[in-house]
Design a protein around this motif. Structure first.
Motif, PDB file in Angstrom:
ATOM      1  N   VAL A 182      -6.844   4.742 -14.486  1.00  0.00           N
ATOM      2  CA  VAL A 182      -6.040   4.892 -13.271  1.00  0.00           C
ATOM      3  C   VAL A 182      -5.984   3.584 -12.492  1.00  0.00           C
ATOM      4  CG1 VAL A 182      -6.387   7.373 -13.022  1.00  0.00           C
ATOM      5  CG2 VAL A 182      -8.008   5.787 -11.957  1.00  0.00           C
ATOM      6  N   SER A 183      -4.934   3.473 -11.716  1.00  0.00           N
ATOM      7  CA  SER A 183      -4.688   2.276 -10.924  1.00  0.00           C
ATOM      8  C   SER A 183      -5.474   2.303  -9.617  1.00  0.00           C
ATOM      9  CB  SER A 183      -3.190   2.180 -10.619  1.00  0.00           C
ATOM     10  OG  SER A 183      -2.901   1.055  -9.839  1.00  0.00           O
ATOM     11  N   VAL A 184      -5.875   1.125  -9.170  1.00  0.00           N
ATOM     12  CA  VAL A 184      -6.521   0.947  -7.866  1.00  0.00           C
ATOM     13  C   VAL A 184      -5.665  -0.051  -7.089  1.00  0.00           C
ATOM     14  CG1 VAL A 184      -8.627   0.268  -6.671  1.00  0.00           C
ATOM     15  CG2 VAL A 184      -8.769   1.357  -8.912  1.00  0.00           C
ATOM     16  N   ASP A 185      -5.078   0.399  -5.969  1.00  0.00           N
ATOM     17  CA  ASP A 185      -4.086  -0.398  -5.267  1.00  0.00           C
ATOM     18  C   ASP A 185      -4.408  -0.526  -3.782  1.00  0.00           C
ATOM     19  OD1 ASP A 185      -1.996  -0.695  -7.467  1.00  0.00           O
ATOM     20  OD2 ASP A 185      -2.269   1.480  -7.401  1.00  0.00           O
ATOM     21  N   PRO A 186      -4.158  -1.704  -3.201  1.00  0.00           N
ATOM     22  CA  PRO A 186      -4.481  -1.922  -1.783  1.00  0.00           C
ATOM     23  C   PRO A 186      -3.764  -0.978  -0.822  1.00  0.00           C
ATOM     24  CG  PRO A 186      -4.013  -4.009  -2.865  1.00  0.00           C
ATOM     25  CD  PRO A 186      -3.644  -2.931  -3.836  1.00  0.00           C
ATOM     26  N   ALA A 188     -14.468  -0.633  -6.767  1.00  0.00           N
ATOM     27  CA  ALA A 188     -13.290  -1.342  -7.270  1.00  0.00           C
ATOM     28  C   ALA A 188     -12.252  -1.488  -6.170  1.00  0.00           C
ATOM     29  CB  ALA A 188     -12.707  -0.585  -8.459  1.00  0.00           C
ATOM     30  N   PHE A 189     -12.068  -0.438  -5.400  1.00  0.00           N
ATOM     31  CA  PHE A 189     -11.102  -0.456  -4.298  1.00  0.00           C
ATOM     32  C   PHE A 189     -11.513  -1.463  -3.227  1.00  0.00           C
ATOM     33  CE2 PHE A 189      -9.607   1.496  -0.223  1.00  0.00           C
ATOM     34  CZ  PHE A 189      -8.246   1.312  -0.434  1.00  0.00           C
ATOM     35  N   LEU A 190     -12.780  -1.461  -2.836  1.00  0.00           N
ATOM     36  CA  LEU A 190     -13.253  -2.403  -1.824  1.00  0.00           C
ATOM     37  C   LEU A 190     -13.088  -3.842  -2.293  1.00  0.00           C
ATOM     38  CD1 LEU A 190     -16.575  -0.686  -0.659  1.00  0.00           C
ATOM     39  CD2 LEU A 190     -14.255  -0.322   0.162  1.00  0.00           C
ATOM     40  N   GLY A 191     -13.274  -4.053  -3.588  1.00  0.00           N
ATOM     41  CA  GLY A 191     -13.171  -5.398  -4.137  1.00  0.00           C
ATOM     42  C   GLY A 191     -11.802  -6.020  -3.962  1.00  0.00           C
ATOM     43  N   LEU A 192     -10.768  -5.185  -3.870  1.00  0.00           N
ATOM     44  CA  LEU A 192      -9.421  -5.710  -3.660  1.00  0.00           C
ATOM     45  C   LEU A 192      -9.319  -6.494  -2.361  1.00  0.00           C
ATOM     46  CD1 LEU A 192      -7.295  -2.575  -4.660  1.00  0.00           C
ATOM     47  CD2 LEU A 192      -7.602  -4.655  -6.017  1.00  0.00           C
ATOM     48  N   PHE A 193     -10.009  -6.003  -1.330  1.00  0.00           N
ATOM     49  CA  PHE A 193      -9.928  -6.621  -0.002  1.00  0.00           C
ATOM     50  C   PHE A 193     -10.901  -7.796   0.140  1.00  0.00           C
ATOM     51  CE2 PHE A 193      -8.606  -2.209   0.305  1.00  0.00           C
ATOM     52  CZ  PHE A 193      -7.365  -2.343   0.897  1.00  0.00           C
ATOM     53  N   ARG A 194     -11.735  -7.973  -0.871  1.00  0.00           N
ATOM     54  CA  ARG A 194     -12.682  -9.084  -0.872  1.00  0.00           C
ATOM     55  C   ARG A 194     -12.303 -10.152  -1.893  1.00  0.00           C
ATOM     56  NH1 ARG A 194     -17.740  -4.755  -0.798  1.00  0.00           N
ATOM     57  NH2 ARG A 194     -17.380  -4.020   1.337  1.00  0.00           N
ATOM     58  N   GLY A 195     -11.159  -9.961  -2.520  1.00  0.00           N
ATOM     59  CA  GLY A 195     -10.667 -10.943  -3.475  1.00  0.00           C
ATOM     60  C   GLY A 195     -11.423 -10.995  -4.777  1.00  0.00           C
ATOM     61  N   HIS A 196     -12.055  -9.880  -5.175  1.00  0.00           N
ATOM     62  CA  HIS A 196     -12.879  -9.896  -6.385  1.00  0.00           C
ATOM     63  C   HIS A 196     -12.057  -9.829  -7.670  1.00  0.00           C
ATOM     64  CE1 HIS A 196     -16.595  -8.179  -4.031  1.00  0.00           C
ATOM     65  NE2 HIS A 196     -16.251  -9.395  -3.654  1.00  0.00           N
ATOM     66  N   ASN A 197     -10.909  -9.190  -7.618  1.00  0.00           N
ATOM     67  CA  ASN A 197     -10.178  -8.939  -8.863  1.00  0.00           C
ATOM     68  C   ASN A 197      -9.334 -10.136  -9.285  1.00  0.00           C
ATOM     69  OD1 ASN A 197      -8.506  -8.133  -6.468  1.00  0.00           O
ATOM     70  ND2 ASN A 197      -6.927  -7.848  -8.036  1.00  0.00           N
ATOM     71  N   VAL A 198      -9.224 -10.294 -10.592  1.00  0.00           N
ATOM     72  CA  VAL A 198      -8.297 -11.248 -11.198  1.00  0.00           C
ATOM     73  C   VAL A 198      -7.370 -10.426 -12.074  1.00  0.00           C
ATOM     74  CG1 VAL A 198      -8.012 -13.275 -12.664  1.00  0.00           C
ATOM     75  CG2 VAL A 198     -10.010 -13.095 -11.170  1.00  0.00           C
ATOM     76  N   GLY A 199      -6.148 -10.213 -11.608  1.00  0.00           N
ATOM     77  CA  GLY A 199      -5.213  -9.381 -12.336  1.00  0.00           C
ATOM     78  C   GLY A 199      -5.183  -7.954 -11.820  1.00  0.00           C
ATOM     79  N   LYS A 200      -4.558  -7.088 -12.589  1.00  0.00           N
ATOM     80  CA  LYS A 200      -4.405  -5.690 -12.219  1.00  0.00           C
ATOM     81  C   LYS A 200      -5.752  -4.983 -12.213  1.00  0.00           C
ATOM     82  CE  LYS A 200      -2.600  -1.682 -11.433  1.00  0.00           C
ATOM     83  NZ  LYS A 200      -2.099  -1.358 -10.097  1.00  0.00           N
ATOM     84  N   LYS A 201      -6.097  -4.339 -11.086  1.00  0.00           N
ATOM     85  CA  LYS A 201      -7.366  -3.625 -10.970  1.00  0.00           C
ATOM     86  C   LYS A 201      -7.188  -2.192 -11.463  1.00  0.00           C
ATOM     87  CE  LYS A 201     -11.621  -3.225 -10.333  1.00  0.00           C
ATOM     88  NZ  LYS A 201     -12.573  -4.016 -11.116  1.00  0.00           N
ATOM     89  N   LEU A 202      -8.051  -1.798 -12.389  1.00  0.00           N
ATOM     90  CA  LEU A 202      -7.987  -0.485 -13.012  1.00  0.00           C
ATOM     91  C   LEU A 202      -9.393   0.097 -13.107  1.00  0.00           C
ATOM     92  CD1 LEU A 202      -5.799  -1.669 -15.985  1.00  0.00           C
ATOM     93  CD2 LEU A 202      -4.941  -0.195 -14.180  1.00  0.00           C
ATOM     94  N   VAL A 203      -9.455   1.428 -13.205  1.00  0.00           N
ATOM     95  CA  VAL A 203     -10.702   2.107 -13.486  1.00  0.00           C
ATOM     96  C   VAL A 203     -10.515   2.939 -14.760  1.00  0.00           C
ATOM     97  CG1 VAL A 203     -12.296   3.922 -12.746  1.00  0.00           C
ATOM     98  CG2 VAL A 203     -11.523   2.193 -11.114  1.00  0.00           C
ATOM     99  N   ARG A 204     -11.370   2.670 -15.743  1.00  0.00           N
ATOM    100  CA  ARG A 204     -11.335   3.479 -16.975  1.00  0.00           C
ATOM    101  C   ARG A 204     -12.234   4.689 -16.778  1.00  0.00           C
ATOM    102  NH1 ARG A 204      -9.438   2.640 -21.766  1.00  0.00           N
ATOM    103  NH2 ARG A 204      -9.116   0.410 -21.370  1.00  0.00           N
ATOM    104  N   ILE A 205     -11.634   5.864 -16.936  1.00  0.00           N
ATOM    105  CA  ILE A 205     -12.367   7.112 -16.692  1.00  0.00           C
ATOM    106  C   ILE A 205     -12.903   7.706 -17.975  1.00  0.00           C
ATOM    107  CG2 ILE A 205     -12.119   9.478 -15.808  1.00  0.00           C
ATOM    108  CD1 ILE A 205     -10.026   8.406 -13.877  1.00  0.00           C
ATOM    109  N   SER A 206     -12.143   7.625 -19.056  1.00  0.00           N
ATOM    110  CA  SER A 206     -12.590   8.183 -20.328  1.00  0.00           C
ATOM    111  C   SER A 206     -12.075   7.329 -21.474  1.00  0.00           C
ATOM    112  CB  SER A 206     -12.081   9.623 -20.503  1.00  0.00           C
ATOM    113  OG  SER A 206     -10.674   9.662 -20.597  1.00  0.00           O
ATOM    114  N   ALA A 207     -12.590   7.566 -22.663  1.00  0.00           N
ATOM    115  CA  ALA A 207     -12.148   6.846 -23.830  1.00  0.00           C
ATOM    116  C   ALA A 207     -10.724   7.254 -24.196  1.00  0.00           C
ATOM    117  CB  ALA A 207     -13.082   7.111 -25.008  1.00  0.00           C
ATOM    118  N   ASP A 208     -10.046   6.380 -24.919  1.00  0.00           N
ATOM    119  CA  ASP A 208      -8.675   6.665 -25.317  1.00  0.00           C
ATOM    120  C   ASP A 208      -8.608   7.918 -26.183  1.00  0.00           C
ATOM    121  OD1 ASP A 208      -8.240   4.326 -24.003  1.00  0.00           O
ATOM    122  OD2 ASP A 208      -7.775   3.149 -25.781  1.00  0.00           O
TER     123      ASP A 208
END
Length: 346
Positions: free
Chosen positions: A48-52, A326-346
């Motif tokens: 799933v996506s994590v967006d500011p 992961a969400f908090l990291g967006l506001f702290r500039g932690h991510n490089v590229g699209k921030k996502l969370v993997r919940i389960s295996a494909d």
């Protein structure tokens, strides 16, 4: 089939910068069954996506302050819907069958019930990682594609400035602009990110905005002949500085103002005399405004990926419990590229 669905929620409304204590991982028993006649689809979420922009949904706005259904207020204790990809586990919808891989509006949870199958789209190809369909081939990519071509209306050789250029949208915009034949400069918040822009993504130049005490002077240095296109992801002082350095008939596409989401004091208006006398166009937009170009967008970006003309930047956290951090990291500039969370295996 009955499962204990795990989901992330807010404990209460969030005022100011968010913290992990604002969130909790909750549980609810869910029967994985799509009732006959419901047209519902039940999805086991993969990524799933994590967006500011989600922070705006967590604030205690009055109804008069809610300006778009895109950012409708969340309810504490209930799930947080978000764009994502998953596998269908039950369906009463003729368009989707058990086992299908789908993208659409799911949630920060293990299982999502998609009422009426709305917003869902089947993924028939396994050519690219599933995560790409949430990011560069999803709404972030569509935002970059439609914003650059439909809003900015570029001309070959024009000078393009991209803020938050290693973010989910910015890194795609810059690469599209280079492929189109523009001169491209991006800004980011660390030396590592600046190096990525220049060495991996092929930007003509890039700078760390944190090292620049005067943004207007900085942009004058990087654009001595002015800016034709500014793709704005941050708002605030950066927008003010960009407008001050824009050429006549410049275009500004505004898809986000992350600098203002948690600090109202950062709101700065551009010089409206510049806007008038330079005849600058400033237009805000949402990806949902441009769903009519989805097929062309996916075809074009897929071809660029296939031929290594564009690189996808992803920053993936593992496990549903990592979503708040992961969400908090967006506001702290932690991510490089699209921030996502993997919940389960494909």
């Amino acid at each position: 089939m009955e499962v204990e669905n795990k989901f992330v929620t807010i404990k209460g409304y969030v005022d100011g910068p968010p913290s992990e204590s604002d969130f909790e991982v909750a549980f609810a028993v869910r029967v994985l069954k799509a009732d006959q006649g419901s047209n519902d689809v039940i999805v086991k979420n993969i990524c799933v996506s994590v967006d500011p922009y989600q922070i705006n949904r967590m604030k205690n706005y009055s109804s008069s302050q809610t300006t778009s259904s895109f950012a409708t207020r969340l309810v504490p204790g209930e799930g947080i819907d978000a764009y994502g990809i998953g596998r269908v586990v039950a369906s009463d919808n003729s368009e989707f069958a058990e086992g299908d891989i789908v993208v659409g509006l799911l949630g920060w949870e293990e299982y999502s019930v998609v009422r009426g199958g709305n917003w869902l789209r089947r993924i028939n190809s396994t050519e690219f990682p599933f995560s790409y369909h949430v990011g560069i081939l999803g709404l972030s990519g569509l935002t970059a594609y439609s914003g650059f071509y439909n809003i900015c209306k570029p001309k070959k050789g024009e000078k393009v400035f991209v803020s938050a250029a290693t973010g989910s949208v910015g890194h795609v915009v810059g690469q599209l602009a280079k492929l189109f034949g523009c001169y491209v400069v991006g800004c980011a918040g660390s030396k590592q990110k600046v190096d990525v822009l220049k060495d991996k993504l092929g930007f003509d130049d890039a700078f760390n905005y944190k090292d620049e005490p005067d943004l207007k002077s900085a942009l004058k240095r990087y654009f001595p002949d002015g800016i034709d296109i500014y793709f704005d992801n941050v708002g605030g002082e950066m927008l003010e500085a960009a407008v001050a350095n824009m050429n006549t008939f410049g275009r500004v596409a505004v898809c986000g103002v992350i600098s203002e989401y948690i600090d109202d004091g950062r709101r700065v208006a551009p010089d409206m005399l510049d806007v008038v006398y330079k005849r600058i166009t400033i237009q805000g937009f949402l990806a949902s405004d441009h769903m009519n170009v989805m097929a062309d967008f996916i075809s074009t970006i897929s071809d660029h990926l296939r031929n290594a003309k564009i690189h996808a930047l992803e920053d993936i956290s593992q496990g549903l419990e990592s979503a708040p951090a992961a969400f908090l990291g967006l506001f702290r500039g932690h991510n490089v590229g699209k921030k996502l969370v993997r919940i389960s295996a494909d």
